[in-house]
Design a protein around this motif. Structure first.
Motif, PDB file in Angstrom:
ATOM      1  N   PRO A   2      32.834  -3.639  -5.182  1.00  0.00           N
ATOM      2  CA  PRO A   2      32.523  -4.836  -4.400  1.00  0.00           C
ATOM      3  C   PRO A   2      33.665  -5.336  -3.529  1.00  0.00           C
ATOM      4  O   PRO A   2      33.431  -6.018  -2.537  1.00  0.00           O
ATOM      5  CB  PRO A   2      32.168  -5.874  -5.466  1.00  0.00           C
ATOM      6  N   GLY A   3      34.897  -5.014  -3.860  1.00  0.00           N
ATOM      7  CA  GLY A   3      36.004  -5.508  -3.063  1.00  0.00           C
ATOM      8  C   GLY A   3      37.338  -5.026  -3.588  1.00  0.00           C
ATOM      9  O   GLY A   3      37.417  -4.291  -4.573  1.00  0.00           O
ATOM     10  N   ILE A   4      38.406  -5.473  -2.918  1.00  0.00           N
ATOM     11  CA  ILE A   4      39.766  -5.100  -3.293  1.00  0.00           C
ATOM     12  C   ILE A   4      40.408  -6.290  -3.970  1.00  0.00           C
ATOM     13  O   ILE A   4      40.461  -7.377  -3.396  1.00  0.00           O
ATOM     14  CB  ILE A   4      40.589  -4.695  -2.043  1.00  0.00           C
ATOM     15  N   ASN A   5      40.888  -6.094  -5.167  1.00  0.00           N
ATOM     16  CA  ASN A   5      41.533  -7.177  -5.900  1.00  0.00           C
ATOM     17  C   ASN A   5      43.002  -7.228  -5.489  1.00  0.00           C
ATOM     18  O   ASN A   5      43.875  -6.686  -6.161  1.00  0.00           O
ATOM     19  CB  ASN A   5      41.383  -6.975  -7.403  1.00  0.00           C
ATOM     20  N   THR A   6      43.272  -7.892  -4.358  1.00  0.00           N
ATOM     21  CA  THR A   6      44.633  -7.917  -3.825  1.00  0.00           C
ATOM     22  C   THR A   6      45.584  -8.701  -4.727  1.00  0.00           C
ATOM     23  O   THR A   6      46.770  -8.402  -4.762  1.00  0.00           O
ATOM     24  CB  THR A   6      44.665  -8.512  -2.398  1.00  0.00           C
TER      25      THR A   6
ATOM     26  N   LYS B 226      46.601  -9.242   4.628  1.00  0.00           N
ATOM     27  CA  LYS B 226      46.611  -8.868   6.052  1.00  0.00           C
ATOM     28  C   LYS B 226      46.636  -7.350   6.215  1.00  0.00           C
ATOM     29  O   LYS B 226      45.944  -6.794   7.072  1.00  0.00           O
ATOM     30  CB  LYS B 226      47.816  -9.490   6.763  1.00  0.00           C
ATOM     31  N   VAL B 227      47.438  -6.686   5.390  1.00  0.00           N
ATOM     32  CA  VAL B 227      47.492  -5.221   5.435  1.00  0.00           C
ATOM     33  C   VAL B 227      46.123  -4.645   5.076  1.00  0.00           C
ATOM     34  O   VAL B 227      45.619  -3.738   5.747  1.00  0.00           O
ATOM     35  CB  VAL B 227      48.589  -4.680   4.486  1.00  0.00           C
ATOM     36  N   ALA B 228      45.489  -5.192   4.021  1.00  0.00           N
ATOM     37  CA  ALA B 228      44.172  -4.711   3.591  1.00  0.00           C
ATOM     38  C   ALA B 228      43.139  -4.921   4.701  1.00  0.00           C
ATOM     39  O   ALA B 228      42.319  -4.030   4.969  1.00  0.00           O
ATOM     40  CB  ALA B 228      43.731  -5.420   2.311  1.00  0.00           C
ATOM     41  N   ASN B 229      43.160  -6.087   5.359  1.00  0.00           N
ATOM     42  CA  ASN B 229      42.225  -6.349   6.458  1.00  0.00           C
ATOM     43  C   ASN B 229      42.450  -5.378   7.616  1.00  0.00           C
ATOM     44  O   ASN B 229      41.498  -4.880   8.213  1.00  0.00           O
ATOM     45  CB  ASN B 229      42.372  -7.791   6.948  1.00  0.00           C
TER      46      ASN B 229
END
Length: 187
Positions: free
Chosen positions: A29-33, A54-57
């Motif tokens: 479902p997503g990235i647990n930053t 920001k890097v993940a986006n």
């Protein structure tokens, strides 16, 4: 984002890229930053969660744009090399490897893109509480329900949203969930 990518060790950067590809493929479902940021900080790297997000986006945009344009691995690497700020060599190697191994599997159908733009429900927790008293009121004794929703926003960042409800509001909330479940069973 290139400056922040330089801070991230190669193994953590590879893990982040893999999670983003899995998210774009709707496997997670997503990235647990928050969890990843904590692990990176524990390894001795000074990076905050905002910079990691920001890097993940940026990487999510990069991979989804490459998928939408059906870029080959070499076309993607060439496009990365012609950018304004150059990425570190280890980052380009990781992106090349991840894209070569898993990039073609990204589903870019119109429905998948529209669904991803809304975000995704991951989990829900609730607990019952009773307010006994406060500074302004000696005897409250009113029950309430605290609900915490875990959601993945369109970029894949996992966040928690909490709110409180009275018992009648919670009963109405549950009734609406039951209605949704019954409608989904007919589909």
């Amino acid at each position: 984002a290139a400056d922040k990518i330089r801070l991230i060790p190669q193994d953590f950067f590879a893990e982040l890229c893999e999670q983003i590809i899995q998210h774009l493929n709707h496997k997670i479902p997503g990235i647990n930053t928050a969890e990843l940021c904590q692990r990176i900080q524990t390894s001795g790297v000074d990076i905050n969660i905002g910079d990691l997000a920001k890097v993940a986006n940026t990487l999510s945009f990069l991979f989804s744009t490459a998928a939408r344009n059906n870029l080959s691995t070499e076309e993607l690497v060439t496009a990365l090399g012609s950018g304004v700020s150059t990425l570190p060599k280890h980052a380009v190697q990781v992106i090349r490897h991840v894209w070569n191994e898993q990039g073609k599997a990204i589903a870019v159908s119109e429905d998948a893109r529209n669904m991803a733009a809304v975000g995704q429900f991951v989990d829900m927790k609730w607990k019952l509480g009773v307010a006994m008293s406060s500074d302004t009121c000696r005897s409250l004794k009113y029950p309430y329900v605290t609900v915490t929703l875990t959601v993945a926003d369109p970029s894949g960042q996992i966040t928690d949203k909490s709110f409180e409800m009275t018992i009648p509001q919670f009963k109405n909330f549950c009734r609406q969930f039951k209605e949704m479940a019954s409608v989904l069973e007919t589909v």
